[in-house]
Motif scaffolding. Sequence first.
Motif, mmCIF file in Angstrom:
data_model
loop_
_atom_site.group_PDB
_atom_site.id
_atom_site.type_symbol
_atom_site.label_atom_id
_atom_site.label_comp_id
_atom_site.label_asym_id
_atom_site.label_seq_id
_atom_site.Cartn_x
_atom_site.Cartn_y
_atom_site.Cartn_z
ATOM 1 N N LEU A 48 0.823 -1.203 0.000
ATOM 2 C CA LEU A 48 0.000 0.000 0.000
ATOM 3 C C LEU A 48 0.863 1.261 0.000
ATOM 4 N N ARG A 49 1.999 1.218 0.671
ATOM 5 C CA ARG A 49 2.895 2.374 0.725
ATOM 6 C C ARG A 49 3.759 2.502 -0.528
ATOM 7 N N GLY A 50 3.613 1.553 -1.457
ATOM 8 C CA GLY A 50 4.417 1.607 -2.668
ATOM 9 C C GLY A 50 5.763 0.935 -2.527
ATOM 10 N N VAL A 51 5.983 0.263 -1.390
ATOM 11 C CA VAL A 51 7.244 -0.458 -1.172
ATOM 12 C C VAL A 51 7.032 -1.889 -1.673
ATOM 13 N N ASP A 52 6.859 -2.015 -2.994
ATOM 14 C CA ASP A 52 6.498 -3.297 -3.588
ATOM 15 C C ASP A 52 7.559 -4.371 -3.374
ATOM 16 N N THR A 53 8.781 -3.947 -3.120
ATOM 17 C CA THR A 53 9.872 -4.901 -2.891
ATOM 18 C C THR A 53 9.680 -5.711 -1.621
ATOM 19 N N HIS A 54 8.837 -5.222 -0.712
ATOM 20 C CA HIS A 54 8.645 -5.886 0.582
ATOM 21 C C HIS A 54 7.187 -6.266 0.807
ATOM 22 N N GLY A 55 6.445 -6.446 -0.289
ATOM 23 C CA GLY A 55 5.037 -6.774 -0.192
ATOM 24 C C GLY A 55 4.757 -8.256 -0.317
ATOM 25 N N ILE A 56 3.555 -8.603 -0.768
ATOM 26 C CA ILE A 56 3.147 -10.002 -0.783
ATOM 27 C C ILE A 56 3.939 -10.840 -1.777
ATOM 28 N N ALA A 193 17.523 0.046 -2.548
ATOM 29 C CA ALA A 193 17.301 -1.173 -1.773
ATOM 30 C C ALA A 193 17.507 -2.400 -2.665
ATOM 31 N N ARG A 194 18.112 -3.442 -2.122
ATOM 32 C CA ARG A 194 18.372 -4.646 -2.907
ATOM 33 C C ARG A 194 17.072 -5.287 -3.404
ATOM 34 N N GLY A 195 16.005 -5.126 -2.621
ATOM 35 C CA GLY A 195 14.724 -5.662 -3.053
ATOM 36 C C GLY A 195 14.271 -5.086 -4.388
ATOM 37 N N LYS A 196 14.711 -3.856 -4.717
ATOM 38 C CA LYS A 196 14.345 -3.267 -6.001
ATOM 39 C C LYS A 196 15.000 -4.023 -7.151
ATOM 40 N N ILE A 197 16.165 -4.596 -6.893
ATOM 41 C CA ILE A 197 16.836 -5.367 -7.946
ATOM 42 C C ILE A 197 16.121 -6.703 -8.137
ATOM 43 N N TYR A 198 15.722 -7.346 -7.041
ATOM 44 C CA TYR A 198 14.929 -8.581 -7.159
ATOM 45 C C TYR A 198 13.616 -8.294 -7.888
ATOM 46 N N LEU A 227 22.843 -8.856 -8.987
ATOM 47 C CA LEU A 227 22.704 -9.760 -7.847
ATOM 48 C C LEU A 227 23.925 -10.674 -7.708
ATOM 49 N N GLY A 228 24.673 -10.849 -8.777
ATOM 50 C CA GLY A 228 25.910 -11.611 -8.705
ATOM 51 C C GLY A 228 27.104 -10.764 -8.351
ATOM 52 N N GLY A 229 26.881 -9.443 -8.249
ATOM 53 C CA GLY A 229 27.958 -8.529 -7.896
ATOM 54 C C GLY A 229 27.726 -7.887 -6.542
ATOM 55 N N VAL A 230 27.822 -6.563 -6.495
ATOM 56 C CA VAL A 230 27.647 -5.848 -5.225
ATOM 57 C C VAL A 230 26.747 -4.645 -5.429
ATOM 58 N N MET A 231 25.979 -4.309 -4.383
ATOM 59 C CA MET A 231 25.256 -3.046 -4.338
ATOM 60 C C MET A 231 26.263 -1.934 -4.042
ATOM 61 N N LEU A 232 25.928 -0.722 -4.421
ATOM 62 C CA LEU A 232 26.799 0.406 -4.124
ATOM 63 C C LEU A 232 26.234 1.204 -2.952
ATOM 64 N N PRO A 233 27.069 1.526 -1.961
ATOM 65 C CA PRO A 233 26.578 2.318 -0.830
ATOM 66 C C PRO A 233 26.318 3.755 -1.244
ATOM 67 N N MET A 234 25.311 4.374 -0.640
ATOM 68 C CA MET A 234 25.046 5.784 -0.933
ATOM 69 C C MET A 234 26.141 6.623 -0.279
#
Length: 376
Positions: A48-56, A193-198, A227-234
């Motif tokens: 509902l908040r638009g955080v689809d990466t952490h939804g159902i 967020a890594r969930g955005k990549i998934y 996902l096989g590499g690394v996320m970049l820190p802000m």
Amino acid sequence: MTSEAPEQLRINVSPSEAERLAADILEGNGVPTGNAGLVAKCLVAADLRGVDTHGINRIPSYIERIRRGVLDPSAQPEVSQVTPVVAHVDGRNGFGFVAAQMAMAAAVESAKTYGIGMASVKRSNHFGMSAWLVRQALDANMMSLVFTNSSPALPPHGGRGRLMGASPIACGAPGGTAAMPDFILDMAPSVAARGKIYKARRRGDRIPLGWALDAQGRPTDDPEAALGGVMLPMGGPKGSALSVMMDVFSGVLSGSAFAGHVTGPYDPSRPADVGHFLVAVRPDLFMDLEEFRDRMRYLYERVVGAEKAAGVDRIYFPGEMEQLTERDRAKTGIPLVQAEIEALNAEAQRVSVRPLGVGVWPVETVRLAWPGRHDK
């Protein structure tokens, strides 16, 4: 901007139907009714908040962990009161939502009497969007801090391999009036967020360059390569340092895994052993509550009324955009793609529960309420 595959049409789903399906699937996999309802509510709150990466859409990965025996669906966390203001929760390798809800409830109860309460959680799992825990504290008229650690995703500053988690940091404070939003900050120390990549991989989208590097250390817009590499820190060293801070408070302090040893929610090979650290603070410690609310209202007005940069139509308070999205999606529904609906319905079929209904549905007014809610 992501480049979305044109065939991935969005299908809006009723929030109540999404919550019903999630709870049914969880119960069908051995999660007690009350816990299943809590997890489902939190996942839908994220959608509902638009955080689809952490939804159902997280349901299939959670259920796979149950099937593999690395997440105990029926676990009931144990709360130990260490001091009058400090609780320690053993999640017993159950759902992180359940352990974290109990921890925040304990912190809130301590804060009611002593002004501040805190809780550390060990042997937990992913608890979804951090903002729902901030919301739990806000519903008790409390300020809060919410920390958790997570599986390796970021290199330490100057490093090249995954070590630290893209662990979200969240906090909140009650707003001034019903007309203005509460202050809710929920962010990861990574550029995204890594969930955005998934999510991008699941939906067939590309990701913006600058989010991640592939295994050879090259910028990539391919979510699979990312996902096989690394996320970049802000902010380079700043984001890296924040991820270390989250590990100190959530992992080292709690007795959970840390220093790169947390297992991710998409890895069904072994228990996650996630740690959390939660703080609740009464906002009327140094002034009465009405004065605090007046000051919050003034802060809000100064922020959103600030002089705008070129090309900016509106300035938002932290958490305001998500609260506006929540209001809209409560009426229009939660957008899912066909692949997500099929994955959810496959889980429903496995436990013989009714699949997700995506037909015509009435406009709803959704009001999320957490255990122990105190209406303003």
